[in-house]
Motif scaffolding. Sequence first.
Motif, PDB file in Angstrom:
ATOM      1  N   LEU A   1       2.063   1.219 -12.448  1.00 54.99           N
ATOM      2  CA  LEU A   1       1.011   0.591 -11.651  1.00 54.99           C
ATOM      3  C   LEU A   1       0.512  -0.677 -12.324  1.00 54.99           C
ATOM      4  CD1 LEU A   1      -0.837   3.841 -10.509  1.00 54.99           C
ATOM      5  CD2 LEU A   1       0.666   2.348  -9.150  1.00 54.99           C
TER       6      LEU A   1
ATOM      7  N   GLU B   1       0.560  -4.311 -10.839  1.00 60.50           N
ATOM      8  CA  GLU B   1      -0.731  -4.996 -10.739  1.00 60.50           C
ATOM      9  C   GLU B   1      -0.636  -6.397 -11.353  1.00 60.50           C
ATOM     10  OE1 GLU B   1      -4.656  -5.647  -9.868  1.00 60.50           O
ATOM     11  OE2 GLU B   1      -3.355  -3.986  -9.246  1.00 60.50           O
TER      12      GLU B   1
ATOM     13  N   ARG C   1       0.840  -1.202   0.000  1.00 60.87           N
ATOM     14  CA  ARG C   1       0.000   0.000   0.000  1.00 60.87           C
ATOM     15  C   ARG C   1       0.875   1.252   0.000  1.00 60.87           C
ATOM     16  NH1 ARG C   1      -3.167  -2.830   3.548  1.00 60.87           N
ATOM     17  NH2 ARG C   1      -2.149  -1.860   5.347  1.00 60.87           N
TER      18      ARG C   1
ATOM     19  N   ARG D   1       1.488  -8.636  -9.153  1.00 59.46           N
ATOM     20  CA  ARG D   1       1.340  -8.370  -7.728  1.00 59.46           C
ATOM     21  C   ARG D   1       1.626  -9.590  -6.858  1.00 59.46           C
ATOM     22  NH1 ARG D   1      -1.945  -4.557  -4.730  1.00 59.46           N
ATOM     23  NH2 ARG D   1      -2.115  -5.296  -2.600  1.00 59.46           N
TER      24      ARG D   1
ATOM     25  N   GLN E   1       1.517   6.553  -6.933  1.00 61.13           N
ATOM     26  CA  GLN E   1       0.337   7.360  -7.238  1.00 61.13           C
ATOM     27  C   GLN E   1       0.609   8.834  -7.016  1.00 61.13           C
ATOM     28  OE1 GLN E   1      -2.476   6.971  -8.561  1.00 61.13           O
ATOM     29  NE2 GLN E   1      -3.159   4.855  -8.375  1.00 61.13           N
TER      30      GLN E   1
ATOM     31  N   LEU F   1       2.466   1.685  -3.478  1.00 58.72           N
ATOM     32  CA  LEU F   1       1.551   2.159  -4.514  1.00 58.72           C
ATOM     33  C   LEU F   1       1.145   3.610  -4.262  1.00 58.72           C
ATOM     34  CD1 LEU F   1      -0.647  -1.046  -4.980  1.00 58.72           C
ATOM     35  CD2 LEU F   1       1.203  -0.213  -6.446  1.00 58.72           C
TER      36      LEU F   1
END
Lengths: 336, 336, 336, 336, 336, 336
Positions: D146, D150, D126, D153, D133, D129
């Motif tokens: 991302l 993803e 978290r 992951r 972001q 990311l």
Amino acid sequence: METSTPVIRSLSDLLIGEEADVFVLMTAKEALTTKQGKPYYKVGFRDAGREVLFPIWCDSEFFTNCQDDWQPGGFYKIRGVYQESSYGPQLEIHRIREVTAADTSEGFDPSLCIPTTRFDPEEMMRDFLDILQGNIANEPLRSLCLQILEDNRETFMICPAARSNHHAFRSGLLEHVLSVTKTCLYLAEKYDAYYENLNPPLDRDIVIAGAALHDIGKLREYELGIEGVEYSPAGNLIGHILLGRDMVRESPCAAAVDPEHLLRLEHVIVAHQRLPEWGSPKPPMTPEALLVHYADDLDAKYAMMASALAEASGEDPMTSHRNPLRQRVYRGNKPR
Amino acid sequence: METSTPVIRSLSDLLIGEEADVFVLMTAKEALTTKQGKPYYKVGFRDAGREVLFPIWCDSEFFTNCQDDWQPGGFYKIRGVYQESSYGPQLEIHRIREVTAADTSEGFDPSLCIPTTRFDPEEMMRDFLDILQGNIANEPLRSLCLQILEDNRETFMICPAARSNHHAFRSGLLEHVLSVTKTCLYLAEKYDAYYENLNPPLDRDIVIAGAALHDIGKLREYELGIEGVEYSPAGNLIGHILLGRDMVRESPCAAAVDPEHLLRLEHVIVAHQRLPEWGSPKPPMTPEALLVHYADDLDAKYAMMASALAEASGEDPMTSHRNPLRQRVYRGNKPR
Amino acid sequence: METSTPVIRSLSDLLIGEEADVFVLMTAKEALTTKQGKPYYKVGFRDAGREVLFPIWCDSEFFTNCQDDWQPGGFYKIRGVYQESSYGPQLEIHRIREVTAADTSEGFDPSLCIPTTRFDPEEMMRDFLDILQGNIANEPLRSLCLQILEDNRETFMICPAARSNHHAFRSGLLEHVLSVTKTCLYLAEKYDAYYENLNPPLDRDIVIAGAALHDIGKLREYELGIEGVEYSPAGNLIGHILLGRDMVRESPCAAAVDPEHLLRLEHVIVAHQRLPEWGSPKPPMTPEALLVHYADDLDAKYAMMASALAEASGEDPMTSHRNPLRQRVYRGNKPR
Amino acid sequence: METSTPVIRSLSDLLIGEEADVFVLMTAKEALTTKQGKPYYKVGFRDAGREVLFPIWCDSEFFTNCQDDWQPGGFYKIRGVYQESSYGPQLEIHRIREVTAADTSEGFDPSLCIPTTRFDPEEMMRDFLDILQGNIANEPLRSLCLQILEDNRETFMICPAARSNHHAFRSGLLEHVLSVTKTCLYLAEKYDAYYENLNPPLDRDIVIAGAALHDIGKLREYELGIEGVEYSPAGNLIGHILLGRDMVRESPCAAAVDPEHLLRLEHVIVAHQRLPEWGSPKPPMTPEALLVHYADDLDAKYAMMASALAEASGEDPMTSHRNPLRQRVYRGNKPR
Amino acid sequence: METSTPVIRSLSDLLIGEEADVFVLMTAKEALTTKQGKPYYKVGFRDAGREVLFPIWCDSEFFTNCQDDWQPGGFYKIRGVYQESSYGPQLEIHRIREVTAADTSEGFDPSLCIPTTRFDPEEMMRDFLDILQGNIANEPLRSLCLQILEDNRETFMICPAARSNHHAFRSGLLEHVLSVTKTCLYLAEKYDAYYENLNPPLDRDIVIAGAALHDIGKLREYELGIEGVEYSPAGNLIGHILLGRDMVRESPCAAAVDPEHLLRLEHVIVAHQRLPEWGSPKPPMTPEALLVHYADDLDAKYAMMASALAEASGEDPMTSHRNPLRQRVYRGNKPR
Amino acid sequence: METSTPVIRSLSDLLIGEEADVFVLMTAKEALTTKQGKPYYKVGFRDAGREVLFPIWCDSEFFTNCQDDWQPGGFYKIRGVYQESSYGPQLEIHRIREVTAADTSEGFDPSLCIPTTRFDPEEMMRDFLDILQGNIANEPLRSLCLQILEDNRETFMICPAARSNHHAFRSGLLEHVLSVTKTCLYLAEKYDAYYENLNPPLDRDIVIAGAALHDIGKLREYELGIEGVEYSPAGNLIGHILLGRDMVRESPCAAAVDPEHLLRLEHVIVAHQRLPEWGSPKPPMTPEALLVHYADDLDAKYAMMASALAEASGEDPMTSHRNPLRQRVYRGNKPR
């Protein structure tokens, strides 16, 4: 401008602006053109201690003379004025002619025109042979050394030790080898006494013979000219280490030497540069080879350092790093 | 099996299978277990010339004794039989007890249990100080050297020159430094005469002082134990080259030394290993530093070669390459 | 040609062909002769952002003036026209005289003639001292740092970080050290939190003190002149790493520092270049030394890359490889 | 000997001689024979913090069981006594059976049997990311990062950063990449402000994206097993640097990225190890690549140093040099 | 001076002092100023075998013409006299004009103005494709090779193999790759027969395909201009080894190739330079990669040696060491 | 256990657990003691394809026999059972006696007990001589080669090419030299045609003669024993490169060879390893030396790779890196 007859001086003693007659060797003559298209010859002359390089312009009174007659390798008597420009030492020529037989009476001596050892070659040679005579107990080994030196005496007496690195002057090889041999005499005696139980014992004969012959291959590696040396084809393709070992093996005296002695002597020659990138295919694997390597390496490096110091000028506490050591040398806080 | 009282011998003189009483220093005691789970102690004992390492099994009569009482660093009188196995020299213990005061009368001397110089330390020290007294003309420099040696005399008398590379024995540093200084005496005299116009002239005082002090930092680099040396924290994090220079700079005598002299002396110390990967942040940039480097390097390498030859056995003409030189050394075609 | 009085401009702002009055520092004056024998002086003048180098020919009106009066290190007011030739930026002199006291009122300021940090030295120094005050918790260590900086404040405020590699301008050392110290603040905090169980824990005081003092020896390695720096004899023979450690050890405040702290701090200095060939006799062996090495190395390399980019011109997507990084740097596909 | 029911403990918490029930993963089972011909199995079991390796002899009650049933990769409940021998940590087995579903209620958790990050992978992910972001302004670039994360992951969450060098544990890659990205955030901001006129300006988006993806190829270089990682054929023959660049180029999101951005991002990946002998065919030629290299290299070396310190024991002030740094690390004068 | 109409000759055939009309490509035009301030243009013209570089002085009749009209990359018809100065080959221009369409009838052909392969590109290409057709048994692999060559046929037909090292001329890449592929044909057959039990067997298809594609990335590494090549941004930042592998992977035909085959082919490309410092992140780890590396390396080195011999002149038995081999080459004892 | 008479088999064909009679050579006998003090002999026996090494314990029925009678270098007929332990292949001896003359009738052949070339030495030799006869046009050069081979035919027929690196088996030198010569035939023809204007032209005779003699010095470098080779003193101290050149120079046929040819041939030998650290004091400076170097180097490296693949087992896609290449070799994704 030339009211009185200039005295005969040596080129290397001239002061800036001084006019004199000098006996010199011509070292260079190259036909060139300026970027602007003006033709000239770049010529060089030298005596034992100084070289001058300067242009003879196409509009100079000496241009045709230079073009047609002057030859590198020839000796000349020049009347001129010594100058130093940002291109280095120069000579402003007033008169020039080839040296004649008669000049000898005025002090001309070809050997005074060539950079050479500070020492007397004959004396060094006597000194060297005495050391070998007196310090190689083993008869066949001693004979081998003396015979090889005898067979090559003439070139060995004048050969430089290198083209540019160290002892790069007439008889420089003899000077270097003698110095290395003397150091080896000391080291062999010292370490033989220090490690008296070495097994097998240090072979002092091999140390002295190895010191005497370690660079002998340079006689085949180089081709001697008036001016320094050039590499021979064999020098380029094979190298002095292997060529020197050949000279030992090919000597008629080699057959009388005990094979184990011969092998150890060859190894001293093969290993004396220690590192493969310096030309030694094998590192020193005997105490004898170790001693010769160190005596040789130190003598070369010390000579390089001495040259770097001698060539430095100005007040910089350090020399430039443009010397065979590729590093700066300390001249002292306020060098004179 | 022990019908007659064995004589007192030195461990290093014992023949295979010979029984004797020996005085030894305990050098190792490690609790181990075999792969099969059997516990034992691996113990070591030594005198000056030989070390034995062997197991004390859990079912041996000496196991408890070993576990509870024996201490590395302690001296013991052992009756036993000397053996050589594929694990190296061993001792089959028959009796063992700690050395007592009374044993001195039977010849016990702790210094006989520790590998040490072949020479008399006191004599070497006298020899060394005489050289410095007689060959450092500059008074402040001479005082600096003598004072530093005076201040550290006790440890300097016994310190090894290395943990394992060369002269790795009691008083090895003194032996090595004396040898280097003697070579430097010769080299300084020789090269001073050879290059008589060196500018600035070779400073023979700096050569001798530099030779004497080049390794002085080892006194701070090492922590001396009964058995050889370990690196001190400062030895690990800073190194003997910098620590030795500190000793010179921190000496109360340093203030009296001409700053230019001091700088040159510090440089000898800083540059004596020549290559950065050997610990010298600067290469030799003075003739003095060059001479000390070569004398030092040769003395170390010669000692390594002598050790490699001394430790070799069998009939292989070459030693193994497992020695500080990391190369084979030639023993001769039919080594004895 | 000079119909109107030219305005006073800074040399680095002049456009090609523009005429103006400029205040400049003379940086070079060398007596030379062309290959064709024509004498001239090669002279240099500079302000903070630009240097001009050009010839004063023997037939120029300024030749005698140049020969007799002009001195490198002197400040001059020049009226001239700015030009760029293939030999680089040049100035066509129309008038020239030495700067006088009165010129100050017209804006002359010697510091505007020397390449210097883009930042305000006083402000950087305040910033730097504040960081040390606020982030070295250990009192003796903090005092040591502050005292050394206090004792050397004057030279530390102006010294470049290098002769040519990076931050080679006035106050460059302060700029670099401040930047390294700031990065270290971040890294010390980050890694202390990241590895909270490190044993022994990261000593953030040592990191900050080490960052602050890692290059302090440059104050002894260099001799500051008007124009950049030269190496001092000690700089050449010993080097800034050892000299910086000396400054720490010789500080009166060192005695109050815990010996373990002092050793770790000395190690940061000794190891900050990491590789022996870069001058560090020991690699970083503590986390503190590791952090300082990386912060320092990155700051130097980033500055080199920024300089390479700033000095590039033309439309080649890559810079030349002639920069301290010895490699090309990417400028982007269509550089402006 | 087993009078009371031993409690359930974790293997890494057991004291020498303590008996307990532990849940462990079998890591090794090798059929061997002693030099004397006795067959045995060498077996290994581990939990997250400790591994035990010991023999099951042919005369052990567990031999047949071991031979027929036990499988590396299986989880077992063992009742035994913890021991430490000279062969390292061992377990004397009293009872053993495979883990069953029911054991979960007693606290069995497979992840407790595998060395893993100290941090919560979900939370790190978290955090990671969020950083991407919030700090990659360029939309296509942000999407690219991302999306790749993803798409990978699951493995990215658990993959180690190396087989043995650093962060060689479950989720080590994520831990390392997150740490590098955070340092890069700081450095990008700092150096962007420090060199505000850099041309072209530092592209902070590329720095962050490059940090995030620099090691992404490890997902293809490794094949993940229960126990650490092995190199895949492509990992061996091509290497993670090229494989990571492939992942970027092959992403469907790559097409939307400006080609110049993509090239700079690829270069960060290609150059992040800096030296060819470390696998980078090109050195960092952009400021972005330089920053990522330093942040990455420091994070790896710091982790190695932290591990070396954590694994050291005893009172030696230095760790051994047997660690990925191949050098000793200083533990302090009196390590606990 | 121009009494008779000079004949049309090729520049590379002109003798010193000969006047003629030549068709040439302009290769350089640089605005410069002499040290003395005189402006001039340095211009270059070439045909396939010779390049001339000379000044157009500001007082030349061609100066304005040169300044305003001449463009590097343009073709010109020049009437002039060929000269050789110490600055190399020069042309004294009498007349000059741009080439027109009509000149084709007089023999103008742009390809005669550019250094190019001695062989017919079309023929080489046919030869090359025939070899691939006939010697890659595996259909998908064969299609992959042929398709990539088809897709890049135009540039592949003309691209040099290097900017300066070897085969640095038009179609040099094709010449080199064809030669390497032929050698690989021989070696693959030979070693397949020699080691008939190799496991896995030598894959001759991979050897041929690898030889054919090993340098394909040069098509992306270079940007082709009239005059030789420049590196593209991707060429600088990523390099031809990775770019070539991309071309294989991105080919629509790659999907049909067995993954194991594809991996082995990629590895041949990745490893073909063998050493990391030559750009290969991995050394050859398959017999196929080993063969291609040796065939490639030998072909490059042989070409360098041939060039060094071709460019040497004079009577020195050795060439200079200024060639891509960075060593002297032996020309024979009395070279002509 | 021995119900039926076992058949005579070759050791290398035995399956695990199979009992048979084998003829073998004793290769090792070493007196050892276990850590627990139990004496045993470690003995070795081999045939051409397999070597077994195992202990004869002091309580074995064969111990006295082994101690008193068995001799390495002797041939034995053994009845036993083949086993494989974690210490490698072993033999459980049931009966053993020395080979007698009569055994020849049962198939005993000493050459079947020694690892040897896969090819017929006589045939290789014929092949080799035919190539030299047919492809060295220059008569004196051809005679030189043939004479040297004639003079050393006996040892050349059996000598290995190395002690362990590659072709380290009986007749390995012949196998290797023949292979290199064949490759050189191809390369000389190819490159002679490719560079038809090379000046001086490629001398194909020198290429073939150089290939034939490049390793001839191994005959003096090694001392051949029953089991492989040991270095001779001259091999250790001088090396095969110099010794091979000696053999050429000392041949009575050398005098008839043109000196320039002889020099080029010697250079091929001297330079064939290319790098000084591999033993070549000079790099290839002729096209002939370049070709021989590449053919030789490839043949050696290919053999190493083939051996690494042959010796690998298990399912790991890569071999170990413990082979003369010091790197892993790819076996394929699912090796059988």
